[in-house]
Design an enzyme around this catalytic site. Structure first.
Site, PDB file in Angstrom:
ATOM      1  N   TRP B 328       0.843  -1.206   0.000  1.00  0.00           N
ATOM      2  CA  TRP B 328       0.000   0.000   0.000  1.00  0.00           C
ATOM      3  C   TRP B 328       0.880   1.258   0.000  1.00  0.00           C
ATOM      4  O   TRP B 328       0.536   2.278  -0.594  1.00  0.00           O
ATOM      5  CB  TRP B 328      -0.905  -0.018   1.247  1.00  0.00           C
ATOM      6  N   HIS B 329       2.048   1.142   0.658  1.00  0.00           N
ATOM      7  CA  HIS B 329       2.926   2.304   0.748  1.00  0.00           C
ATOM      8  C   HIS B 329       3.579   2.653  -0.586  1.00  0.00           C
ATOM      9  O   HIS B 329       4.042   3.772  -0.778  1.00  0.00           O
ATOM     10  CB  HIS B 329       4.019   2.066   1.798  1.00  0.00           C
ATOM     11  N   GLY B 330       3.639   1.706  -1.494  1.00  0.00           N
ATOM     12  CA  GLY B 330       4.218   2.011  -2.797  1.00  0.00           C
ATOM     13  C   GLY B 330       4.609   0.764  -3.534  1.00  0.00           C
ATOM     14  O   GLY B 330       4.689  -0.329  -2.974  1.00  0.00           O
TER      15      GLY B 330
END
Lengths: 306, 479
Positions: B328-330
């Site tokens: 989700w962070h990247g």
């Protein structure tokens, strides 16, 4: 209730506003090199014939004291073609006697990221030279100096208060103080100096920046041509060690651009770098001249311009 | 527009005045002011992405309504999947498409020009508002909430500017009804909001950004430094990340209070946790709750993993969930590794042990407060955050190797942030001392006289102006 809240905030903020105003005023009156240059610019607007643009290499290499024509040197660290073009477009027309514009052609200029973002120097150019160099919308805050880089200006304020300001400028704003220069701090001892790392920009090739930078340089050249200014493309001296560390690919691209520019525009190219006879004491560090070197170089430049 | 910008300093009072004066006593009026302000706030970054947020809002508004009106389960599911396809599709295209293709090329050793990658930037806050709208649609599908019929309220819910670009990720059941309630100005709430906002600015501008200078230097060229410097950098990043993100959350929650809204708490002193499981109950709480409710529980209790035994199902679900939290962070393997590392530890901490004759979970035992459990948690966080911060897995491995193999010399004294470390101490002491409250300045009236309180506020403002660096974006904006 909301009225009380807003009034409370206003009362609370009064000391903040007064305190900031005092600091801002103090900052504006600090005897920093941009201020001295700005004072010189304002007093001699009518008579200035030469304008020097570019980064710290041009700032340190050209001391207007040794040029026959009145010269304004507004080269500052990290000034790229983008900023130079904006400065020229806005400062140039305020100088009715302007005849010559000196622009740098350095090793790294074409492959350095075009500086279009909101850097703290925008406020400096705006305050001292009345030029907006940022591409973005100008905000209220851009009119303030201190807030643009509190850490830098706080250091300067403290130095000024303690009387330890390291500025020793002539009326042209050329700073003769070299106490913080790398070679001076190592007592010009070549054995120690050779052990120091060389800060060379770019460290890796950035071909993606070239076209943008060339476009900006062409904007400068077109502007000069339109206004019939004589253009000097200048390569300032660097040490042998610096030259050895350059990346051949970057150097090759720079030379290609230079050939293209010389073929297309009526410019005078002064290459003081290829064969330089400057000694260690003529340099502040590997790619900047010292006061002594600047005197030598500017006298030579004076002969070449005239 | 950044919270730590001068622009926001002008934007906020204008919106505040318009909201309470122009839109006073009329919910529709206040909501209209909020919607225009939020779209302006978002459009300042890139107005083109306004179309995207509007499209996402409309898709979920209508999907919610159609789900509610659908007469068969099949139709309800169809509308749910339509909404999920849109939201996850947008996320995939903007965030993961290039990563996916690049890895496909590497995996099958395909020529460089096999696929065309997209030359696009990720819209700010995409992951945050997309998750908020997905949550709404799923809640409607699960009949936990009734869909709203008021499009203005729904557009406000998706784009509410205090939490639009970096959370907290709000649930419709909490935030949406607040747009329907009459909001009258509360002096105490606004005052509290302003204090929290000031505290958040201090954490971000003074603590996080100044620490960030040293962190940036070390992580950019870890090969230039010795073991101690790298460990020092990893510890500093631990604090930078907290000050940056929790600072943002404080500003968001404080700003929302100025408009009469209550947002969810996102942090509860996470580094005081005694286990990794405990850490995730205190860190980015709204995100971990979201994944718990919409990913972990359906996986662990649903049919997808029914072939596994109950403990295996739980462990697999946890690993998948934590891997997704990482991603989700990247789109980077470093984030996946970060998530999976945490997942593995949480699975291990979920095992049952016998302590003093009682059967308890390992994390419950750790949480009883053994000193070395704190040491274990912080050490693990420092190491796992190297994965989080480093630009690639190779760089992470290089850094971890250097911690062990390099000499311990502290090469660069410039990296010591000097007296600014004092601000970090102020932040830690204040937050630990006032841990009962959502921020250290809450309910200070009984503790200090007005002159002391105001002196503290002036000190924070002085520090913000004096030690503020040229504007730095919030770390979590990139997600």
């Amino acid at each position: 209730m909301i009225k009380k809240f807003v009034i409370q905030i206003c009362i609370f903020l009064i000391p903040v506003v007064i305190g900031y105003a005092l600091v801002e005023n103090y900052t504006r009156n600090l005897p920093l090199t941009p201020k001295i240059k700005s004072d010189y610019y304002k007093k001699n607007k009518e008579d200035i014939e030469v304008l020097v643009l570019g980064a710290s290499q041009n700032r340190d290499a050209i001391n207007p004291e040794f040029l026959s024509q009145k010269t304004l040197n507004i080269a500052f660290p990290d000034q790229d073609y983008y900023v130079s073009s904006r400065l020229l477009e806005q400062v140039g027309p305020t100088l009715p006697s302007l005849k010559t514009v000196i622009i740098p052609i350095s090793y790294g200029h074409f492959e350095t990221a075009p500086n279009q973002k909101d850097t703290w120097k925008n406020s400096m150019y705006r305050h001292y030279f009345g030029a907006t160099v940022s591409d973005k919308f100008t905000y209220f805050k851009d009119n303030f100096l201190y807030i643009s880089f509190p850490n830098y200006y706080s250091t300067k304020i403290n130095e000024h208060k303690k009387g330890t300001t390291k500025v020793d400028c002539n009326v042209y704003g050329y700073n003769k103080n070299i106490e913080r220069a790398l070679f001076y701090t190592h007592n010009y001892d070549s054995l120690t100096i050779i052990k120091q790392p060389i800060h060379i920009t770019p460290t890796i090739p950035h071909p993606e920046y070239v076209s943008q930078n060339v476009n900006k340089l062409e904007d400068i050249l077109d502007f000069c041509t339109e206004n019939k200014y004589k253009i000097i493309l200048l390569e300032t001296p660097t040490t042998k060690r610096f030259k050895e560390q350059r990346i051949p690919e970057v150097l090759h691209r720079k030379d290609s651009v230079l050939s293209m520019i010389i073929a297309k525009y009526n410019v005078q190219h002064i290459d003081a770098n290829s064969n330089n006879d400057y000694n260690l004491k003529d340099h502040r560090d590997n790619n900047h001249l010292s006061t002594q070197g600047a005197e030598k170089f500017t006298k030579l430049l004076d002969k070449l311009i005239n | 527009m950044l919270f730590n910008s001068f622009d926001f300093g002008l934007f906020l009072p204008i919106v505040f005045i318009l909201y309470w004066i122009v839109g006073s006593k009329r919910i529709q009026g206040q909501n209209t002011v909020l919607l225009i302000a939020s779209y302006f706030f978002y459009g300042v970054w890139d107005w083109r992405f306004l179309a995207l947020i509007l499209a996402s809002s409309l898709v979920d508004f209508y999907a919610g309504n159609y789900i509610s009106k659908a007469k068969t389960q099949q139709k309800r599911r169809l509308w749910l999947y339509s909404s999920l396809s849109w939201n996850l599709g947008v996320l995939f295209v903007f965030k993961y498409y290039n990563f996916f293709l690049d890895n496909l090329k590497t995996l099958f050793e395909l020529p460089e020009n096999t696929f065309t990658t997209l030359d696009i930037i990720i819209p700010v806050g995409l992951s945050f508002y997309t998750f908020q709208t997905i949550g709404y649609t799923i809640d409607v599908y699960r009949k936990k909430i009734e869909p709203t019929q008021d499009i203005l309220k729904f557009l406000c819910f998706v784009s509410f500017f205090p939490q639009l670009v970096a959370g907290p990720i709000e649930r419709a059941s909490k935030l949406l009804p607040q747009f329907s309630k009459e909001r009258s100005f509360s002096y105490d709430k606004a005052k509290d909001g302003l204090r929290q906002l000031l505290w958040g600015l201090f954490k971000k501008i003074v603590v996080a950004d100044n620490i960030g200078v040293a962190v940036f230097a070390i992580y950019s060229h870890p090969e230039d430094y010795g073991s101690i410097t790298i460990i020092y950098g990893a510890f500093l990043f631990l604090f930078q990340l907290y000050a940056d993100f929790s600072g943002y959350s404080d500003i968001a929650i404080g700003t929302a209070k100025l408009f009469g809204f209550d947002l969810s708490t996102n942090f509860k002193l996470p580094y005081l946790a005694n286990s990794v499981t405990g850490f995730w109950r205190r860190w980015h709480i709204t995100l971990s709750k979201w994944f718990q409710d919409y990913v972990y529980v359906p996986l662990a209790q649903g049919k997808a993993l029914r072939f596994f035994s109950k403990p295996s199902r739980k462990a697999i679900s946890l690993l998948i969930t934590m891997g997704m939290i990482g991603l989700w962070h990247g789109a980077n393997w470093t984030y996946l590794a970060f998530g999976l590392l945490h997942g593995v530890l949480i699975v291990i901490e979920g095992t049952t042990i016998t302590s003093k004759g009682k059967k308890i979970k390992l994390h419950q035992w750790l949480e009883t407060g053994v000193i070395w459990s704190k040491f274990y948690t912080v050490t693990f966080l420092v190491v796992s955050l190297i994965f989080f911060r480093a630009s690639s897995l190779n760089k992470t491995i290089l850094m971890l190797k250097e911690v062990i193999t390099q000499n311990v010399a502290f090469y660069d004294l410039d990296l010591i942030i000097g007296r600014k470390i004092g601000f970090l101490a102020i932040m830690v002491i204040a937050e630990v001392w006032r841990k009962k409250y959502t921020h250290p300045f809450m309910k200070l009236e009984g503790v200090f006289p007005k002159v002391v309180r105001w002196s503290m506020y002036y000190f924070l403002i002085f520090a913000i102006i004096r030690y503020g660096r040229p504007q730095e974006a919030f770390i979590y904006f990139q997600f």
